[in-house]
Design a protein around this motif. Structure first.
Motif: not given
Length: 72
Positions: A41-53
């Motif tokens: 979730s942290v890695t995703f948010a850093k890359r995509m600027n939003m949470s996976p959810s």
């Protein structure tokens, strides 16, 4: 870009595909090589600027809107 960043970017890209197919956040994390949902979730948010959810919800809404346009 470090090797780890490269690998994480690749995994996040694959996770986006998983989330678009309707997998849960946990399924997307583990299917794409993350051993921890929180790290994913942290890695995703850093890359995509939003949470996976949030990404999953956004994609779901966009697909619904495009289906509605086809019906018009």
């Amino acid at each position: 870009m470090s090797f780890t960043e490269f690998v994480n970017d690749f995994r996040i890209g694959k996770a986006c595909q998983s989330l678009r197919r309707g997998e849960t956040v946990a399924e997307a994390a583990f299917t794409n090589g993350f051993n921890s949902i929180s790290h994913f979730s942290v890695t995703f948010a850093k890359r995509m600027n939003m949470s996976p959810s949030a990404y999953r919800l956004k994609v779901s809404r966009e697909e619904k809107e495009s289906e509605d346009l086809v019906l018009c």
